[in-house]
Design a protein around this motif. Structure first.
Motif, mmCIF file in Angstrom:
data_model
loop_
_atom_site.group_PDB
_atom_site.id
_atom_site.type_symbol
_atom_site.label_atom_id
_atom_site.label_comp_id
_atom_site.label_asym_id
_atom_site.label_seq_id
_atom_site.Cartn_x
_atom_site.Cartn_y
_atom_site.Cartn_z
ATOM 1 N N ILE A 1 0.842 -1.198 0.000
ATOM 2 C CA ILE A 1 0.000 0.000 0.000
ATOM 3 C C ILE A 1 0.876 1.247 0.000
ATOM 4 N N ARG A 2 1.951 1.210 0.786
ATOM 5 C CA ARG A 2 2.824 2.387 0.846
ATOM 6 C C ARG A 2 3.452 2.664 -0.517
ATOM 7 N N HIS A 3 3.859 1.600 -1.194
ATOM 8 C CA HIS A 3 4.497 1.815 -2.491
ATOM 9 C C HIS A 3 3.492 2.330 -3.520
ATOM 10 N N LEU A 4 2.317 1.744 -3.533
ATOM 11 C CA LEU A 4 1.320 2.185 -4.510
ATOM 12 C C LEU A 4 0.873 3.614 -4.193
ATOM 13 N N THR A 5 0.807 3.946 -2.915
ATOM 14 C CA THR A 5 0.509 5.325 -2.528
ATOM 15 C C THR A 5 1.568 6.246 -3.112
ATOM 16 N N HIS A 6 2.807 5.812 -2.966
ATOM 17 C CA HIS A 6 3.927 6.582 -3.504
ATOM 18 C C HIS A 6 3.778 6.768 -5.020
ATOM 19 N N ARG B 1 -3.419 -1.132 8.457
ATOM 20 C CA ARG B 1 -4.317 -0.026 8.789
ATOM 21 C C ARG B 1 -3.545 1.287 8.743
ATOM 22 N N LYS B 2 -2.348 1.248 9.323
ATOM 23 C CA LYS B 2 -1.541 2.473 9.351
ATOM 24 C C LYS B 2 -1.219 2.920 7.916
ATOM 25 N N ALA B 3 -0.867 1.954 7.075
ATOM 26 C CA ALA B 3 -0.518 2.285 5.692
ATOM 27 C C ALA B 3 -1.720 2.889 4.970
ATOM 28 N N LEU B 4 -2.920 2.363 5.288
ATOM 29 C CA LEU B 4 -4.128 2.898 4.658
ATOM 30 C C LEU B 4 -4.413 4.310 5.150
ATOM 31 N N ILE B 5 -4.138 4.543 6.432
ATOM 32 C CA ILE B 5 -4.336 5.900 6.959
ATOM 33 C C ILE B 5 -3.380 6.858 6.262
ATOM 34 N N GLU B 6 -2.127 6.398 6.069
ATOM 35 C CA GLU B 6 -1.167 7.241 5.340
ATOM 36 C C GLU B 6 -1.698 7.563 3.946
ATOM 37 N N ALA B 7 -2.252 6.537 3.289
ATOM 38 C CA ALA B 7 -2.764 6.750 1.932
ATOM 39 C C ALA B 7 -3.905 7.761 1.959
ATOM 40 N N ARG B 8 -4.792 7.587 2.942
ATOM 41 C CA ARG B 8 -5.939 8.485 3.030
ATOM 42 C C ARG B 8 -5.456 9.913 3.268
ATOM 43 N N ASN B 9 -4.419 10.065 4.074
ATOM 44 C CA ASN B 9 -3.887 11.399 4.320
ATOM 45 C C ASN B 9 -3.334 12.036 3.059
ATOM 46 N N ASP C 1 -12.980 -13.251 1.568
ATOM 47 C CA ASP C 1 -12.869 -13.860 2.887
ATOM 48 C C ASP C 1 -14.165 -13.601 3.653
ATOM 49 N N GLN C 2 -14.920 -14.665 3.939
ATOM 50 C CA GLN C 2 -16.223 -14.490 4.573
ATOM 51 C C GLN C 2 -16.089 -13.941 5.993
ATOM 52 N N LYS C 3 -14.889 -14.074 6.581
ATOM 53 C CA LYS C 3 -14.710 -13.570 7.938
ATOM 54 C C LYS C 3 -14.186 -12.141 7.938
ATOM 55 N N ALA C 4 -14.203 -11.523 6.759
ATOM 56 C CA ALA C 4 -13.579 -10.200 6.630
ATOM 57 C C ALA C 4 -14.219 -9.162 7.542
ATOM 58 N N GLY C 5 -15.508 -9.376 7.870
ATOM 59 C CA GLY C 5 -16.200 -8.440 8.738
ATOM 60 C C GLY C 5 -15.498 -8.250 10.070
ATOM 61 N N GLU C 6 -14.654 -9.209 10.460
ATOM 62 C CA GLU C 6 -13.977 -9.107 11.754
ATOM 63 C C GLU C 6 -12.817 -8.117 11.739
ATOM 64 N N TYR C 7 -12.194 -7.951 10.603
ATOM 65 C CA TYR C 7 -11.007 -7.083 10.609
ATOM 66 C C TYR C 7 -11.035 -5.972 9.558
ATOM 67 N N LEU C 8 -11.759 -6.162 8.448
ATOM 68 C CA LEU C 8 -11.734 -5.126 7.410
ATOM 69 C C LEU C 8 -12.303 -3.773 7.862
ATOM 70 N N PRO C 9 -13.392 -3.765 8.647
ATOM 71 C CA PRO C 9 -13.888 -2.448 9.075
ATOM 72 C C PRO C 9 -12.822 -1.677 9.832
ATOM 73 N N HIS C 10 -12.021 -2.389 10.627
ATOM 74 C CA HIS C 10 -10.955 -1.738 11.382
ATOM 75 C C HIS C 10 -9.880 -1.188 10.440
ATOM 76 N N MET C 11 -9.587 -1.924 9.391
ATOM 77 C CA MET C 11 -8.520 -1.512 8.478
ATOM 78 C C MET C 11 -8.992 -0.455 7.481
ATOM 79 N N TYR C 12 -10.101 -0.732 6.818
ATOM 80 C CA TYR C 12 -10.515 0.126 5.713
ATOM 81 C C TYR C 12 -11.609 1.125 6.090
ATOM 82 N N GLY C 13 -12.223 0.913 7.234
ATOM 83 C CA GLY C 13 -13.375 1.739 7.595
ATOM 84 C C GLY C 13 -14.648 0.990 7.238
ATOM 85 N N ALA C 14 -15.718 1.302 7.944
ATOM 86 C CA ALA C 14 -16.930 0.482 7.886
ATOM 87 C C ALA C 14 -17.528 0.355 6.495
#
Lengths: 701, 270
Positions: free
Chosen positions: A603-608, A644-652, A663-676
């Motif tokens: 994510i950091r590289h693609l942001t770059h 998550r941190k890398a995504l926040i950097e990208a958003r900034n 991933d059917q279990k993505a609801g457990e961690y994706l909201p935390h990483m990408y936002g709801a």
């Protein structure tokens, strides 16, 4: 209530069990921590957990020192002390890090002078740019024990606090760097010919080689000072102001002589011999004086000369070829006699190129190449200009081979990125090494076959996306615009005749609603995508390409995978500016599952990469099949938090991240990483190809 | 309403502009002009393209109509439009149509900045047809034989959106401009600013330093034009480091690290 030493000992043993033995206990450490107050104990134990997550032995060293550290420093300083040790551990390993933990007093001392300390890291970018500006050649700035150079790198102390204020220390860095640059620029290591003795060899001729070398740099610095004073008068004024000292006796005479515009390192060596012979008095070394690692320098120089010679020969061959094309029969063959006349008046080197006695304008590339060689040699050897034909060809072929091979090895661009360690609450510096790799092309026909297979759907998508396309239409009867609405004017003039109110809406205006979107597609190529998933990913990418072509949005496609932080790989399938051609199509077909999923660095590289793209909307879409996961502990909370941190950097940086996952279990961690709202779960792999385009449609509608 | 249209004579350049040739560009331009081939000037900003056009217009004694293209420049801005004058519609030629009619030199500066449709109207003018169809009046304007079309373009932009299409560029004779050689650039700075030789040489050296940084954080090094600006500030008594900061460093970049480096390179010289 603070914990007692017995409680603490049990707690420490629990964490450090692996490195303890009957003679290696934590009872002393526990006693030292036991006397601390409640908050300090909590602080100490919290960091113990973080450090032991990196290395248990380091944690053991830490508990042995933490009691004393908290006694002499504030908690803020102690935290800085720990973070520095962890950085050293990341970069240099356990032993230097343990050593750093032991150096509490010197660290405390440094912190107390924190207002005047300048860290090299904080000025590296500035210094590199500064040196690059001084002369075109790139010099890398890196931390070293003393100020020295090997002709491609400038080593400077990790931090400076010698002078009374931060600005003075920063200035000292600049002067040190300039001095080392001057060594390279003004020929401290320059030889008359490739076969001539090197500086190291010439210094070795003195009976006391070590002493001679020391004195050599002292005298040479004076010669370089004179060069700097001519070349950079503004900087020199400041150096004189801050670091002036008196020169006496023979040394003074040497300085005066070395200030001549044509003084070279030979003159320095002459004065070195005289000063040694006459046992002349020596002044103290200037604070900015540098030196060189002559052995490494010679190796590097020899390699560089080899490369430069090859490059020069190629350029000359090009020149001859071109002349033969332009003017058939004039010289006729490759035996043209090429001469280069140098006119060296100390500051400016001017040269004239003659071919068979005819003066020739010097091509810019050739001029640059010759300039580069003249940094290392006094003149370009005659046989480099007129390579004997047979040898040259044979040699060139031989060289080509190796250069080609080297290129193969070092072809893939490499990047370093920080990684977020949530336990430490700090970045690990330059932790991940990312390579941008080429994809082995697959069957380009796959692309069209897929489109054919999804024929009905493609049409539907096309129609939907056509609707999204930017529409340019003319708005009539506007109060302002680029052209006159004749119909409105005619009506207005009729109104005027009839004495009605006159409308001011008489203009045509072109209304554009341009889509200005750049999208980066980041495709998971981890091992777990093998089989169904990667097939679906390929098809999804193809359908999305088709849709994006209709829209004219700019898009890039990269696959990512990797194996540990040392080898994070990004597979270039399509850059943002590349058109969708057969090569891209073949690369899409060539996407293959690889190793693990280290998402943060990708994510950091693609942001770059997206940073340089000027688009109103920038999207980063991840196609994923699971949590971040890598071989070296990049999993669980660590991986999620870094991503998550890398995504926040990208958003900034104004980039909208979005994730499409199966991933059917993505609801457990994706909201935390990408936002709801910034992710979608596709419940069936088979739906992925169509779903990706639909999601894109929704996102950019 | 009276239109205050400048007369074509206002576009004639009366005094010889100063221009120091870098190579054979004058000969090439004259040959292209004689053969009625349009000319494309390539080169970084501020290296003398516009000055060259002024000089050539003077030399060929043709009026010079310059259009600085921007991203809202439409075809009708070039060709012309109807205006309402005294209750009647009247067609008013745009700069391009005027030049075509009157046999002037029309110079479209930074042509890639203009909207895509503008490049299409110059196509029939730029090949051997040499005509300008005016859609709105139905007129097919044949170019006066003294008419000349010149466009400029800076290939340094990395953006794909700012690239000249092959169908456009292949109609032109291209002349490449670079920043002049150091000794020539010193002469230009002296000539334009009346600085002494030593200061002019330092300025040119400084320009070289910033050009070393092109592609390493700077999009473009200091142009000859910026040097001339700086020289003029210096001649007006501005302190050298301030002049460099205002006229060059701040003009080149906004990025703090880069700004510091560019400023300190200047401070190292002055």
């Amino acid at each position: 209530m603070p914990l007692s030493s017995t409680e603490l000992e049990a707690r420490l043993e629990d964490v450090l069990d692996a490195v303890l033995s009957s003679r290696r206990t934590v009872s002393d450490a526990a006693r030292a921590i036991a006397i601390l107050d409640d908050e300090s104990q909590t602080f100490a134990l919290r960091w113990l957990d973080s450090i032991s997550a990196s290395n248990t032995e380091l944690a053991y060293q830490y508990v042995n020192n933490i009691g004393r550290a908290l006694g002499v420093m504030s908690r803020k300083d102690v935290e800085a002390w720990i973070v520095e040790a962890l950085d050293i551990y990341d970069q240099q390993g356990l032993f230097p890090a343990s050593h750093a933990l032991g150096e509490i007093d010197s660290f405390a001392d440094r912190r107390s002078h924190a207002d005047r300390v300048v860290e090299l890291e904080s000025v590296t970018a500035f210094l590199e740019t500064f040196l690059r500006g001084l002369s075109g050649r790139k010099l890398t700035v890196t931390a070293g024990d003393t100020a020295s150079t090997d002709s491609e790198t400038v080593f400077l102390p990790r931090r400076l606090n010698r002078l009374a204020s931060a600005s003075e220390n920063r200035f000292l860095y600049k002067v040190m760097a300039t001095n080392l640059w001057a060594m390279n620029r003004f020929g401290t290591f320059r030889r008359s010919a490739p076969s001539a003795p090197t500086l190291a060899q010439r210094l070795a001729e003195f009976p006391d080689k070590v002493d001679a070398t020391k004195l050599f740099y002292l005298i040479e610095t004076e010669r370089l000072n004179a060069c700097i004073s001519r070349e950079l008068p503004g900087l020199w004024r400041e150096i004189e102001r801050d670091f002036s000292y008196t020169r006496r006796g023979l040394f003074k005479r040497a300085c005066e002589d070395l200030a001549r515009i044509d003084a070279t390192v030979d003159d320095t060596l002459y004065w070195l011999k005289r000063m040694l012979d006459e046992r002349a008095e020596r002044p103290p070394a200037a604070p900015y004086q540098g030196s060189a690692d002559l052995d490494t320098l010679n190796d590097i120089t020899d390699q560089r000369l080899d490369t430069e010679r090859t490059a020069l020969e190629e350029l000359i061959q090009d020149l001859i070829d071109q002349m033969n094309r332009d003017d058939v029969g004039a010289s006729g063959d490759d035996d043209a006699d090429i001469r280069l006349e140098l006119d060296n008046d100390g500051t400016v080197t001017d040269y004239q190129l003659t071919v068979d006695g005819e003066p020739m304008p010097m091509p810019a590339a050739l001029r640059e190449q010759i300039d580069a060689i003249l940094q290392d040699l006094e003149s370009v050897p005659e046989d480099w200009l007129n390579p004997a034909e047979g040898d040259a060809v044979a040699e060139a072929d031989g060289n080509d081979q190796t250069i080609e091979e080297q290129r193969e090895d070092s072809r893939d661009p490499m990047f370093l990125y920080d990684e977020w360690d949530y336990q430490r609450g700090h970045y690990r510096k330059d932790w991940c090494t990312l390579y941008e790799r080429q994809v082995k092309p697959g069957d380009p026909e796959f692309f069209n076959q897929t489109l054919h297979q999804y024929h009905g759907l493609t049409l539907e998508l096309r129609r939907a996306f056509e609707m999204l396309k930017d529409q340019q239409h003319t708005l009539r009867r506007q109060p302002e615009g680029e052209d006159i609405d004749l119909d409105a004017v005619i009506q207005a003039s009729a109104d005027q005749h009839l004495g009605r109110e006159l409308s001011d809406r008489l203009f045509l205006k072109t209304h554009r609603q341009e889509r200005d979107i750049a999208v980066m597609l980041m495709v998971d190529l981890s091992g777990s995508t093998k089989g169904w998933i990667v097939d679906a990913e390929r098809e999804a990418v193809i359908l999305l390409c088709e849709a994006l072509e209709v829209l004219g949005d700019r898009y890039g496609i990269y696959g990512f995978s990797g194996m540990t932080r040392k080898r994070c790989e990004l597979f270039r399938i399509k850059t943002l500016n590349e058109p969708l051609n057969d090569n891209v199509k073949a690369r899409i077909a060539g996407m293959e599952p690889r190793d693990y999923t280290r998402m943060g660095v990708t994510i950091r590289h693609l942001t770059h990469l997206m940073d340089s793209i000027d688009a109103r909307t920038r999207l980063l879409i991840t196609l994923s099949d699971g949590k971040p996961d890598d071989y070296d502990g990049y999993r669980g909370d660590y991986g999620i938090e870094d991503t998550r941190k890398a995504l926040i950097e990208a958003r900034n940086r104004g980039i909208h991240p979005f994730c499409i996952t199966i991933d059917q279990k993505a609801g457990e961690y994706l909201p935390h990483m990408y936002g709801a709202v910034n992710y979608t779960v596709v419940d069936d792999v088979r739906k992925l190809p169509t779903e990706v385009s639909r999601v894109y449609y929704r996102l950019t509608r | 309403m009276k239109s205050s249209e400048p007369s074509i004579a206002d576009y004639v350049i009366a005094d010889e502009p100063y221009y120091a040739p870098q190579g054979d560009e004058i000969d090439i331009f004259e040959a292209a002009y004689a053969n009625r081939i349009p000319v494309l000037l390539k080169g970084p900003t501020g290296c003398g393209k516009t000055r060259f056009m002024e000089y050539m217009a003077y030399r060929l004694s043709r009026p010079l109509i310059t259009v600085s293209c921007h991203d809202d420049l439409t075809a009708s801005d070039l060709v012309g439009r109807y205006l309402i004058i005294g209750g009647e519609t009247r067609w008013i030629d745009g700069p391009l149509s005027r030049a075509v009619r009157e046999g002037a030199i029309c110079y479209l500066d930074e042509v890639v900045e203009a909207r895509k449709d503008t490049t299409v109207v110059i196509h029939p003018l730029a090949d051997d047809r040499r005509v300008l169809p005016i859609e709105k009046t139905g007129e097919l304007l044949r170019a006066d034989e003294r008419f000349c079309l010149a466009i400029s373009y800076n290939p340094g932009y990395q953006s794909i959106l700012k690239d000249l299409k092959q169908s456009t560029r292949q109609r032109f004779v291209a002349i490449e401009f670079r920043y002049p050689e150091a000794s020539l650039e010193i002469d230009i700075v002296i000539r334009e600013t009346e600085l002494d030789q030593k200061t002019a040489a330092l300025l040119v050296k400084y320009a070289g330093m910033t050009r070393n940084l092109k592609g390493n954080g700077l999009d473009e090094g200091a142009s000859t034009r910026l040097l001339v600006h700086t020289g003029k500030l210096l001649s007006s008594g501005i302190e050298p480091r301030s002049a460099i900061r205002s006229a060059i460093a701040e003009a080149l970049t906004d990025e703090p690290d880069m700004l510091a480096a560019v400023n300190e390179l200047g401070a190292a010289l002055f």
